[in-house]
Design an enzyme around this catalytic site. Structure first.
Site: not given
Ligand code: GDG
Length: 473
Positions: A160, A368
């Site tokens: 990921h 990322d």
């Molecule tokens: C890894 C990779 C890749 C954020 N704040 C809250 C909340 N979130 C949710 C967001 C989003 C998720 O968390 C974060 O996803 P990301 O993709 O931005 O980043 P990582 O956690 O680092 O994920 C990344 C991912 O895996 C999938 O393959 O895209 O590059 O690093 O869904 O909305 N959710 C809630 N409250 C919050 O305050 N419920």
């Protein structure tokens, strides 16, 4: 269960939930959907520690055709495997942060042993025709360990997060072991072509392998399919969240507190890879170089705490609060506070409302894998009056969302220019850019990601993999 297909067995560090009640992340949603459709097992850590750790009886929850099976870790495992090797060594290194990566042999040992124990616990649950899908940097060795346990079925792996160039990855003392063991998988998947290329380059330069007709890598007598599978979101589901009453309340609340000023938003786990400090500097540069924005824009950063046991994350929080404090001290007036940072989390419905109220969303990671926030922001917008996405060129999502304003997150000037442009972008241009990004987000969904990975894994056959235990690599 779907006919003619074996069960899907998903392995990831944390498991579930199986339905998106508004708390799960995008990844969980995509996997849960695939498990519901074909039935199977989701196997991982319970999130609990106990004295027996991986030796303690597994917990199983049945949900229709799907079982959630979890096992414990010991406190020592959590320190060595999770906080140590996964998050002090691999996470920074794979995000190109060799400067803060730490390597030590105890955590290396703990990581290998947890991978071996997970395989030993999972193997007896597997049937011959099961298709096993292993996720992320916690489990590089799991596939080869399952082969050692005698499993001959198909096993795929998806990373990921980014895969850094070989010149950097070789700094990991066990880099050769890690990549050799990854060759036990039948399919190895990455978010972007750049990550895939880095992995293939490692196999070629370091292991003497070769790339065959684009999609295959051969090292000694092992042939592995290496592909690119950019992850998406459940776009329809997220758009429904944005239309919910809870989203509406949050949208109104944000609009109320902004008193008609343009709202800029950032939403990230509090993590140094997300470039939040650099983003704050870009916002500060906007106020310095384009003073007409003083008093007229407001920046809300939502940054739920993560991995707070690690010093780097504690330090980052302090740095962010200090920078926000200085910036507010410098520019605030009696009736205007330029920047607000919140470390509490929101429900996903509330988040959708916050996205909708924001004229600009800043997704400016220094590195990322993909970044789902960028896609959620697009899915949540009002089609007639959408906001503008500012996106780092170093997010995997930048390869797909070309109509975002793409920036170099290290350059405060570049970020400030993009902010100024976003804040002044005419509605017609906002709509046109958004429509193009919307098409991508609604077609390359989580379901599409899941289906395309599994289709390739299923088509890959088990021939070469079954010999892995004895392969000469
Ligand atoms: C890894 C990779 C890749 C954020 N704040 C809250 C909340 N979130 C949710 C967001 C989003 C998720 O968390 C974060 O996803 P990301 O993709 O931005 O980043 P990582 O956690 O680092 O994920 C990344 C991912 O895996 C999938 O393959 O895209 O590059 O690093 O869904 O909305 N959710 C809630 N409250 C919050 O305050 N419920």
């Amino acid at each position: 269960m779907a006919e003619g297909k074996g069960r899907l067995v998903v392995v990831s560090n944390r498991v579930g939930p199986l339905s998106d009640e508004g708390k799960a992340g995008g990844l969980a949603v995509g996997l849960a959907d695939a498990l519901r459709r074909r039935g199977g097992v989701w196997f991982g850590w319970s999130g609990e520690t106990s004295d027996q750790g991986t030796f303690r009886e597994a917990r199983t929850e049945e949900h229709g055709h799907t079982s959630l099976v979890t096992i414990d870790l010991t406190e020592e495992d959590v320190n060595g495997f999770y906080l140590g090797y996964a998050n002090r060594s691999l996470w920074p290194l794979l995000h190109y942060r060799l400067d803060i990566a730490e390597f030590d042999r105890d955590s290396d040992r703990a990581y290998r042993s947890v991978n071996q124990r997970f395989a030993a616990r999972l193997a007896p649950l597997l049937r011959e025709d099961d298709v096993v899908w292993v996720h992320d940097y916690h489990f590089f060795y799991l596939g080869s360990e399952l082969r050692q346990c005698g499993f001959k079925g198909r096993i795929g792996f998806f990373l990921h997060i980014p895969f850094c160039p070989p010149e950097m990855f070789t700094a990991l003392p066990a880099s050769h072991d890690v990549v050799r063991s990854m060759l036990a998988y039948d399919v190895v998947g990455f978010q972007t072509e750049a990550d895939r290329r880095n992995f293939v380059a490692f196999c070629v330069q370091e292991l003497g392998g070769e790339e065959i007709d684009g999609g295959l890598v051969q090292v000694s007598d092992r042939r592995v399919r290496v592909g690119t599978f950019p992850i998406g979101i459940d776009a329809d589901g997220f758009a429904e969240f944005a239309a919910s009453a809870e989203a509406g309340e949050h949208e109104d609340m944000v609009r109320d507190i902004s008193h008609g000023r343009h709202q800029i938003v950032g939403v990230d786990r509090l993590d140094y890879s997300k470039g939040i400090l650099e983003r704050f500097r870009g916002f500060e540069r906007l106020l310095e170089d384009y003073p007409e924005n003083r008093g007229n824009v407001q920046f809300l950063q939502v940054a739920p705490l993560s991995r707070s046991e690690l010093e780097a994350y504690v330090d980052l929080r302090a740095d962010l609060e200090k920078l926000a404090g200085n910036l507010n001290g410098r520019f605030a007036t009696l009736d205007w506070t330029p920047i607000q940072i919140m470390t509490r989390g929101f429900t996903r419905r509330a988040l959708a409302g916050i996205y909708r109220a924001a004229r600009v969303c800043m997704v400016t990671p220094l590195r990322d894998g993909m970044n789902l926030v960028a896609k959620e922001y697009v899915a949540a917008q009002d089609p007639t009056d959408p906001g503008v996405l500012i996106l780092s060129r170093f997010a995997g999502a930048a390869a797909e969302l070309r109509d975002a304003l793409i920036v170099n997150p290290y350059s405060a000037d570049d970020v400030a220019r993009a902010l100024q442009r976003a804040l002044n972008m005419p509605q017609a241009e906002r709509v046109q850019r958004w429509q193009s990004m919307r098409r991508t987000v609604f077609s390359l969904t989580a379901e599409h990601w899941c289906d395309s990975f599994l289709a390739l894994l299923e088509a890959s056959g088990t021939g070469s993999a079954s010999d892995f235990a004895t392969a000469r690599i």
